[in-house]
Write a protein that holds these residues in place. Structure first.
Motif, PDB file in Angstrom:
ATOM      1  N   GLU A   1       0.826  -1.207   0.000  1.00 43.59           N
ATOM      2  CA  GLU A   1       0.000   0.000   0.000  1.00 43.59           C
ATOM      3  C   GLU A   1       0.862   1.260   0.000  1.00 43.59           C
ATOM      4  O   GLU A   1       1.896   1.306   0.645  1.00 43.59           O
ATOM      5  N   TYR A   2       0.382   2.294  -0.695  1.00 40.34           N
ATOM      6  CA  TYR A   2       1.150   3.531  -0.759  1.00 40.34           C
ATOM      7  C   TYR A   2       0.250   4.717  -1.077  1.00 40.34           C
ATOM      8  O   TYR A   2      -0.882   4.572  -1.535  1.00 40.34           O
ATOM      9  N   ALA A   3       0.801   5.899  -0.820  1.00 37.49           N
ATOM     10  CA  ALA A   3       0.206   7.167  -1.255  1.00 37.49           C
ATOM     11  C   ALA A   3       1.351   8.030  -1.766  1.00 37.49           C
ATOM     12  O   ALA A   3       2.423   8.085  -1.159  1.00 37.49           O
ATOM     13  N   LEU A   4       1.146   8.688  -2.901  1.00 38.34           N
ATOM     14  CA  LEU A   4       2.179   9.496  -3.542  1.00 38.34           C
ATOM     15  C   LEU A   4       1.671  10.924  -3.692  1.00 38.34           C
ATOM     16  O   LEU A   4       0.620  11.159  -4.274  1.00 38.34           O
TER      17      LEU A   4
ATOM     18  N   TYR B   1      -1.605  -5.586  -7.135  1.00 42.34           N
ATOM     19  CA  TYR B   1      -0.288  -6.139  -7.410  1.00 42.34           C
ATOM     20  C   TYR B   1       0.657  -5.049  -7.927  1.00 42.34           C
ATOM     21  O   TYR B   1       0.229  -3.986  -8.344  1.00 42.34           O
ATOM     22  N   LEU B   2       1.942  -5.354  -7.931  1.00 44.13           N
ATOM     23  CA  LEU B   2       2.967  -4.411  -8.363  1.00 44.13           C
ATOM     24  C   LEU B   2       2.632  -3.821  -9.723  1.00 44.13           C
ATOM     25  O   LEU B   2       2.349  -4.550 -10.664  1.00 44.13           O
ATOM     26  N   HIS B   3       2.691  -2.514  -9.794  1.00 39.70           N
ATOM     27  CA  HIS B   3       2.336  -1.872 -11.050  1.00 39.70           C
ATOM     28  C   HIS B   3       3.113  -0.568 -11.192  1.00 39.70           C
ATOM     29  O   HIS B   3       2.670   0.475 -10.732  1.00 39.70           O
ATOM     30  N   PRO B   4       4.283  -0.620 -11.840  1.00 37.76           N
ATOM     31  CA  PRO B   4       4.998   0.637 -12.097  1.00 37.76           C
ATOM     32  C   PRO B   4       4.114   1.554 -12.938  1.00 37.76           C
ATOM     33  O   PRO B   4       3.548   1.124 -13.935  1.00 37.76           O
TER      34      PRO B   4
ATOM     35  N   ILE C   1       8.553  15.444  -3.480  1.00 38.11           N
ATOM     36  CA  ILE C   1       7.885  14.160  -3.681  1.00 38.11           C
ATOM     37  C   ILE C   1       7.826  13.453  -2.342  1.00 38.11           C
ATOM     38  O   ILE C   1       8.860  13.236  -1.707  1.00 38.11           O
ATOM     39  N   VAL C   2       6.628  13.097  -1.920  1.00 35.80           N
ATOM     40  CA  VAL C   2       6.432  12.363  -0.670  1.00 35.80           C
ATOM     41  C   VAL C   2       5.763  11.038  -1.016  1.00 35.80           C
ATOM     42  O   VAL C   2       4.713  11.010  -1.653  1.00 35.80           O
ATOM     43  N   LEU C   3       6.399   9.959  -0.606  1.00 34.92           N
ATOM     44  CA  LEU C   3       5.877   8.619  -0.851  1.00 34.92           C
ATOM     45  C   LEU C   3       5.689   7.936   0.495  1.00 34.92           C
ATOM     46  O   LEU C   3       6.653   7.681   1.207  1.00 34.92           O
ATOM     47  N   GLN C   4       4.454   7.666   0.833  1.00 36.26           N
ATOM     48  CA  GLN C   4       4.131   7.008   2.101  1.00 36.26           C
ATOM     49  C   GLN C   4       3.774   5.565   1.791  1.00 36.26           C
ATOM     50  O   GLN C   4       2.914   5.289   0.963  1.00 36.26           O
ATOM     51  N   ILE C   5       4.456   4.643   2.483  1.00 36.54           N
ATOM     52  CA  ILE C   5       4.261   3.215   2.216  1.00 36.54           C
ATOM     53  C   ILE C   5       3.856   2.508   3.502  1.00 36.54           C
ATOM     54  O   ILE C   5       4.434   2.737   4.556  1.00 36.54           O
ATOM     55  N   LYS C   6       2.883   1.628   3.371  1.00 38.17           N
ATOM     56  CA  LYS C   6       2.439   0.797   4.487  1.00 38.17           C
ATOM     57  C   LYS C   6       2.531  -0.654   4.026  1.00 38.17           C
ATOM     58  O   LYS C   6       1.936  -1.027   3.026  1.00 38.17           O
ATOM     59  N   ASN C   7       3.284  -1.449   4.759  1.00 36.49           N
ATOM     60  CA  ASN C   7       3.463  -2.841   4.381  1.00 36.49           C
ATOM     61  C   ASN C   7       3.136  -3.716   5.580  1.00 36.49           C
ATOM     62  O   ASN C   7       3.885  -3.770   6.540  1.00 36.49           O
ATOM     63  N   ALA C   8       2.036  -4.427   5.488  1.00 38.49           N
ATOM     64  CA  ALA C   8       1.644  -5.325   6.567  1.00 38.49           C
ATOM     65  C   ALA C   8       1.538  -6.774   6.110  1.00 38.49           C
ATOM     66  O   ALA C   8       1.263  -7.650   6.916  1.00 38.49           O
TER      67      ALA C   8
ATOM     68  N   VAL D   1       6.915  -9.699   2.599  1.00 40.89           N
ATOM     69  CA  VAL D   1       8.247  -9.755   3.184  1.00 40.89           C
ATOM     70  C   VAL D   1       9.087  -8.557   2.754  1.00 40.89           C
ATOM     71  O   VAL D   1       9.922  -8.082   3.497  1.00 40.89           O
ATOM     72  N   TYR D   2       8.862  -8.072   1.549  1.00 40.13           N
ATOM     73  CA  TYR D   2       9.577  -6.888   1.075  1.00 40.13           C
ATOM     74  C   TYR D   2       8.715  -5.671   1.318  1.00 40.13           C
ATOM     75  O   TYR D   2       7.524  -5.691   1.096  1.00 40.13           O
ATOM     76  N   GLY D   3       9.331  -4.622   1.730  1.00 39.66           N
ATOM     77  CA  GLY D   3       8.588  -3.389   1.938  1.00 39.66           C
ATOM     78  C   GLY D   3       9.289  -2.247   1.251  1.00 39.66           C
ATOM     79  O   GLY D   3      10.494  -2.251   1.068  1.00 39.66           O
ATOM     80  N   GLY D   4       8.519  -1.285   0.842  1.00 40.02           N
ATOM     81  CA  GLY D   4       9.119  -0.094   0.280  1.00 40.02           C
ATOM     82  C   GLY D   4       9.161  -0.084  -1.220  1.00 40.02           C
ATOM     83  O   GLY D   4       8.318  -0.635  -1.908  1.00 40.02           O
TER      84      GLY D   4
END
Length: 169
Positions: free
Chosen positions: A8-11, A31-34, A48-55, A58-61
């Motif tokens: 999860e993220y907010a940009l 799913y991952l989507h550049p 640029i502010v990128l907020q990431i939430k990983n719950a 195994v990989y975050g960010g």
């Protein structure tokens, strides 16, 4: 252009929300989507502010660096990457189907089945990784499903390659 952003993220760019995924958008993580975003700024600096939430993963960010450039150069880079992936997927998929059909005519050559499985699995893995072309077809693919499919391709590739080698030699 954002790279693969896990879960999860907010940009935000210059204080404006550009995109959000998962709980930041009030839904499930996809799913991952550049992605490529267009914005205009007259300022000499861009925030640029990128907020990431990983719950859940195994990989975050962030998988790679965020790419900045003109709209044309970023889109050209994306199209080139997608084109390379599409060529690789097509070659592997058609090779896999060719060897599977060839096996139907030569039942005694079991190595053809394993090589076919290897080719088709590599095509599937390419579809779900690199430029993640699967997201162009299914943009709402859940993150958990996509990551499980791409992770399961690894042991299938190894098993197919080992059995192909064993049958061949």
């Amino acid at each position: 252009r954002t790279p693969e952003l896990y879960t999860e993220y907010a940009l935000w760019v210059n204080g404006a929300l550009i995109d959000a995924c998962g709980s930041f958008a009030g839904g499930e993580a996809v799913y991952l989507h550049p992605r490529t975003y267009d914005f205009y700024s007259e300022a000499s600096q861009i925030e640029i502010v990128l907020q990431i939430k990983n719950a859940t993963h195994v990989y975050g960010g962030v998988g790679q660096s965020i790419r900045l450039g003109t709209s044309e150069s970023i889109r050209r880079e994306r199209n080139f990457s997608a084109g390379i992936d599409l060529v690789l997927i097509s070659i592997c998929l058609f090779s896999g189907l060719f060897y599977l059909i060839l096996y139907l005519f030569r039942k005694s050559s079991r190595e053809l089945v394993w090589f076919s499985a290897l080719c088709i699995t590599v095509a599937l893995r390419n579809l779900f990784s690199n430029a993640t072309l699967i997201m162009d077809v299914f943009p709402e693919l859940p993150f958990n499903l996509g990551s499980k499919i791409v992770t399961l391709t690894i042991p299938v590739i190894v098993i197919s390659m080992l059995n192909y080698t064993r049958m061949l030699f």
